[in-house]
Design a protein around this motif. Structure first.
Motif, PDB file in Angstrom:
ATOM      1  N   LEU A 247       0.791  -1.308   0.274  1.00 40.96           N
ATOM      2  CA  LEU A 247       0.091  -0.142  -0.099  1.00 40.96           C
ATOM      3  C   LEU A 247       0.968   1.284   0.019  1.00 40.96           C
ATOM      4  N   THR A 248       1.857   1.250   0.743  1.00 39.65           N
ATOM      5  CA  THR A 248       3.031   2.422   0.658  1.00 39.65           C
ATOM      6  C   THR A 248       3.432   2.406  -0.527  1.00 39.65           C
ATOM      7  N   ALA A 249       4.006   1.526  -1.296  1.00 38.34           N
ATOM      8  CA  ALA A 249       4.440   1.866  -2.487  1.00 38.34           C
ATOM      9  C   ALA A 249       3.598   2.210  -3.485  1.00 38.34           C
ATOM     10  N   GLY A 250       2.294   1.625  -3.414  1.00 42.07           N
ATOM     11  CA  GLY A 250       1.179   2.324  -4.381  1.00 42.07           C
ATOM     12  C   GLY A 250       1.143   3.814  -4.051  1.00 42.07           C
ATOM     13  N   GLY A 251       1.094   4.193  -2.813  1.00 42.83           N
ATOM     14  CA  GLY A 251       0.870   5.612  -2.531  1.00 42.83           C
ATOM     15  C   GLY A 251       1.882   6.338  -3.088  1.00 42.83           C
ATOM     16  N   LEU A 252       3.110   6.026  -2.842  1.00 42.02           N
ATOM     17  CA  LEU A 252       4.290   6.685  -3.388  1.00 42.02           C
ATOM     18  C   LEU A 252       4.102   6.616  -5.018  1.00 42.02           C
ATOM     19  N   VAL A 253       3.723   5.722  -5.900  1.00 46.41           N
ATOM     20  CA  VAL A 253       3.343   5.957  -7.265  1.00 46.41           C
ATOM     21  C   VAL A 253       2.265   6.696  -7.616  1.00 46.41           C
ATOM     22  N   ALA A 255       1.227   9.535  -5.838  1.00 46.05           N
ATOM     23  CA  ALA A 255       1.813  10.816  -5.461  1.00 46.05           C
ATOM     24  C   ALA A 255       2.829  11.100  -6.719  1.00 46.05           C
ATOM     25  N   TRP A 256       3.652  10.318  -7.209  1.00 48.09           N
ATOM     26  CA  TRP A 256       4.389  10.442  -8.346  1.00 48.09           C
ATOM     27  C   TRP A 256       3.825  11.159  -9.566  1.00 48.09           C
ATOM     28  N   LEU A 257       2.625  10.215  -9.852  1.00 42.73           N
ATOM     29  CA  LEU A 257       1.659  10.554 -10.915  1.00 42.73           C
ATOM     30  C   LEU A 257       0.823  11.750 -10.668  1.00 42.73           C
ATOM     31  N   GLY A 258       0.987  12.526  -9.641  1.00 44.46           N
ATOM     32  CA  GLY A 258       0.055  13.670  -9.432  1.00 44.46           C
ATOM     33  C   GLY A 258      -0.959  13.708  -8.692  1.00 44.46           C
ATOM     34  N   SER A 259      -1.296  12.367  -7.989  1.00 50.41           N
ATOM     35  CA  SER A 259      -2.657  12.133  -7.421  1.00 50.41           C
ATOM     36  C   SER A 259      -2.260  11.838  -5.788  1.00 50.41           C
ATOM     37  N   ALA A 260      -1.928  13.041  -5.303  1.00 53.41           N
ATOM     38  CA  ALA A 260      -1.268  13.201  -3.778  1.00 53.41           C
ATOM     39  C   ALA A 260      -2.690  12.519  -2.924  1.00 53.41           C
ATOM     40  N   ILE A 303       6.950   9.461   5.411  1.00 52.42           N
ATOM     41  CA  ILE A 303       7.094   9.471   3.870  1.00 52.42           C
ATOM     42  C   ILE A 303       5.965   9.940   3.022  1.00 52.42           C
ATOM     43  N   ALA A 304       4.693   9.612   3.570  1.00 51.58           N
ATOM     44  CA  ALA A 304       3.637  10.121   3.024  1.00 51.58           C
ATOM     45  C   ALA A 304       3.349  11.628   2.979  1.00 51.58           C
ATOM     46  N   VAL A 305       3.917  12.247   3.958  1.00 53.02           N
ATOM     47  CA  VAL A 305       3.967  13.849   4.213  1.00 53.02           C
ATOM     48  C   VAL A 305       4.699  14.533   3.312  1.00 53.02           C
ATOM     49  N   LEU A 306       5.896  13.833   3.337  1.00 55.61           N
ATOM     50  CA  LEU A 306       7.117  14.344   2.366  1.00 55.61           C
ATOM     51  C   LEU A 306       6.908  14.125   0.928  1.00 55.61           C
ATOM     52  N   ALA A 307       6.192  12.924   0.740  1.00 57.57           N
ATOM     53  CA  ALA A 307       5.670  12.773  -0.798  1.00 57.57           C
ATOM     54  C   ALA A 307       4.697  13.575  -1.187  1.00 57.57           C
ATOM     55  N   THR A 308       3.821  14.050  -0.410  1.00 56.17           N
ATOM     56  CA  THR A 308       2.690  14.924  -0.805  1.00 56.17           C
ATOM     57  C   THR A 308       3.491  16.524  -0.909  1.00 56.17           C
ATOM     58  N   GLY A 309       4.321  16.871   0.087  1.00 58.01           N
ATOM     59  CA  GLY A 309       4.846  17.958  -0.161  1.00 58.01           C
ATOM     60  C   GLY A 309       5.785  18.213  -1.248  1.00 58.01           C
ATOM     61  N   ALA A 312       3.375  18.543  -4.528  1.00 58.45           N
ATOM     62  CA  ALA A 312       2.748  19.764  -4.451  1.00 58.45           C
ATOM     63  C   ALA A 312       3.633  20.733  -4.960  1.00 58.45           C
ATOM     64  N   SER A 313       5.129  20.433  -4.408  1.00 54.64           N
ATOM     65  CA  SER A 313       6.149  21.705  -4.918  1.00 54.64           C
ATOM     66  C   SER A 313       6.191  21.678  -6.419  1.00 54.64           C
ATOM     67  N   PHE A 314       6.215  20.236  -7.045  1.00 52.42           N
ATOM     68  CA  PHE A 314       6.112  20.208  -8.589  1.00 52.42           C
ATOM     69  C   PHE A 314       5.098  21.043  -9.246  1.00 52.42           C
ATOM     70  N   VAL A 315       3.888  20.558  -8.687  1.00 52.87           N
ATOM     71  CA  VAL A 315       2.702  21.160  -9.225  1.00 52.87           C
ATOM     72  C   VAL A 315       2.660  22.566  -9.058  1.00 52.87           C
ATOM     73  N   ASP A 316       2.893  23.293  -8.020  1.00 49.46           N
ATOM     74  CA  ASP A 316       2.774  24.785  -7.811  1.00 49.46           C
ATOM     75  C   ASP A 316       3.750  25.450  -8.287  1.00 49.46           C
ATOM     76  N   ALA A 317       5.001  24.740  -8.614  1.00 51.76           N
ATOM     77  CA  ALA A 317       6.409  25.461  -8.850  1.00 51.76           C
ATOM     78  C   ALA A 317       6.818  26.374  -7.870  1.00 51.76           C
ATOM     79  N   THR A 318       6.786  25.895  -6.730  1.00 51.24           N
ATOM     80  CA  THR A 318       7.184  26.422  -5.489  1.00 51.24           C
ATOM     81  C   THR A 318       7.742  25.618  -4.414  1.00 51.24           C
TER      82      THR A 318
END
Length: 391
Positions: A247-253, A255-260, A303-309, A312-318
C-alpha cells in the motif's frame, strides 16, 4: 522475581478429552494467551499444573518455551514447591481463566498472599467463594512458602482449591477485579464456542488500549473489527507488514503521478494494516515485531507527508509545500523523540496524514501541509512545556 503458576487440569465441555486450556483463543491456545500475559508482567519462570498431559498441551508448552522462558510441567503442589524459586512471588492463574493484561498486572505487582476478588457470586468471573461477601476472581499472588505448606497436605486434595483455602486461612489481602477487565470478558470458560466469543471481547479491549485521537476515532474501530477475524484465520506474522508495504508503494506511485490525495488514502490504509498487525503480534507474544510495526507507522506517515509536499511543490512550482512538509516531519519527530505524553489532542504520527488527506483530495495540499506544520509545532511546544514542568 515473578513466577507464574497456571492450572490446566479441567476438560473442555464440548471437545471430548481435550483440555480447556488447549482450546483455540485469539489465534493461539488459551494457555499460551495466559502465559503471554504473565511473561508481559516480567515472569521469568512458568509452572503448568496438570493432571494429565495431552499432545495439544505438550505442543502449547513447547511453543511457550520458545520464548526463552523457563517452564516446568508439575503434577502436584510438592513438585511446584520444589521447582519454585524460594524468593519468587508466584502469580496464580485459575484453570480456564480468560483475563486481560490490566488484571494480571494488578495482581503481579501486589504483595504476596493477595487475592483478586469481586462481590457478585453469579458472575462468570467467580471461581470459588472466599468469604460471605466475596468470591475469588481466579488470580492470586503468593509466596513460595505457601506452596510448601500445600505440599505438606495429602496429594488427593484438589491443588487449586487447596491453594485458595491455605491463602485465605493465612489472612490474604484482597484487591478488587478491575472494572475494565470485567467488561472485557474476564472469567472462566471451558466451552469452545463461548470462549471464541469471549476472546473477541478481549481482543476488542486490546484495541481500545490506545488513546490518541487518531486511534480512538479511526484506527481502533478498524482494529476492533479486523483483529478477531485475522486472529481466527491464523494470518501469518508477515501478512500486515507485507500489505502495508504494498500500500505504501502504491501511495508513492500515486503521488509521483500527481494524485497526492489517492497516495495519502493508500498510506492511511497501510497505517491501519500496521496498527492491527502490531496488536496481533503483541497478542501472539512477539513484542519485537509489534514494536517494529509501531515504528513503521511513524516512518510511513513521514514518507506520506514528504511525498505530498514534494508532489505539491512540482505542481505549484514553489518550494513552500516541501518546506512545510519538512517542518511538520521535523517537529513531529522531535516530539516523539522527547517521550513526553499529555492530552489526547496532541499530534501523533498517524494523525498528520489523516488531517492532510482531505486537503489533498480537494486539491489544496499546500493548505493541509500548513495546517499540519502548525499542529506539529503546537504539539512540540506542549511537549517542551510538559518536560519543563517535570524537570
Amino acid at each position: 522475581m515473578i513466577a507464574g503458576l497456571i492450572f490446566a487440569t479441567e476438560a473442555a465441555e464440548d471437545r471430548g478429552e481435550a483440555l480447556a486450556a488447549t482450546l483455540p483463543f485469539g489465534g493461539m491456545t488459551l494457555i499460551e494467551y495466559q502465559a503471554r500475559l504473565l511473561i508481559g508482567c516480567g515472569a521469568a519462570h512458568l509452572m503448568i499444573a496438570v493432571a494429565r498431559v495431552t499432545p495439544a498441551l505438550l505442543a502449547a508448552v513447547n511453543r511457550i518455551g520458545r520464548r526463552g522462558i523457563a517452564i516446568d510441567v508439575v503434577r502436584s503442589a510438592e513438585e511446584a514447591a520444589a521447582k519454585a524459586h524460594p524468593l519468587a512471588s508466584i502469580v496464580v492463574v485459575a484453570d480456564s481463566l480468560v483475563t486481560t493484561d490490566q488484571a494480571v498486572r494488578a495482581i503481579a505487582f501486589a504483595q504476596p498472599d493477595t487475592l483478586m476478588v469481586l462481590a457478585e457470586a453469579a458472575s462468570p468471573a467467580a471461581v470459588e467463594r472466599v468469604d460471605a461477601g466475596h468470591v475469588w476472581a481466579g488470580l492470586a499472588a503468593l509466596s513460595a512458602t505457601r506452596l510448601k505448606e500445600i505440599a505438606g497436605m495429602p496429594r488427593e486434595y484438589d491443588f487449586q482449591s487447596t491453594l485458595l483455602r491455605v491463602v485465605v486461612a493465612g489472612g490474604a489481602a484482597q484487591v478488587q477485579l478491575p472494572a475494565a477487565a470485567k467488561r472485557a470478558g474476564h472469567g472462566v470458560e471451558r466451552n469452545a464456542g463461548a470462549l471464541a466469543s469471549r476472546g473477541n471481547a478481549v481482543l476488542a479491549a486490546l484495541a481500545n488500549g490506545r488513546t490518541d485521537w487518531p486511534d480512538r476515532f479511526v484506527f481502533t474501530p478498524i482494529s476492533r473489527f479486523a483483529l478477531p477475524k485475522l486472529a481466527a484465520r491464523g494470518v501469518p506474522h508477515w501478512g500486515a507488514p507485507a500489505a502495508a508495504g504494498l500500500l505504501t508503494a502504491g501511495g508513492l506511485v500515486a503521488a509521483w503521478l500527481g494524485s497526492a490525495g489517492a497516495g495519502l488514502v493508500l498510506s492511511l490504509l497501510a497505517i491501519a494494516a500496521l496498527s492491527t498487525g502490531s496488536l496481533l503480534s503483541w497478542l501472539r507474544g512477539d513484542d519485537r515485531r509489534a514494536l517494529a510495526q509501531e515504528r513503521a507507522i511513524a516512518a510511513i506517515a513521514a514518507i506520506a507527508v514528504l511525498a505530498t509536499g514534494l508532489a505539491a511543490s512540482f505542481v505549484d512550482a514553489t518550494a513552500t509545500p516541501i518546506v512545510l512538509a519538512v517542518v511538520a516531519v521535523a517537529a513531529a519527530g522531535m516530539t516523539e523523540r522527547s517521550g513526553a505524553r499529555a492530552g489526547w489532542w496532541w499530534g501523533s504520527p498517524a494523525g498528520y496524514p489523516l488531517i492532510l488527506a482531505p486537503f489533498a483530495l480537494a486539491g489544496f495540499s499546500w493548505a493541509g501541509l500548513a495546517v499540519i506544520a502548525a499542529y506539529a509545532m503546537i504539539t512540540l511546544g506542549a511537549a517542551i512545556e510538559t518536560l519543563r514542568l517535570k524537570a
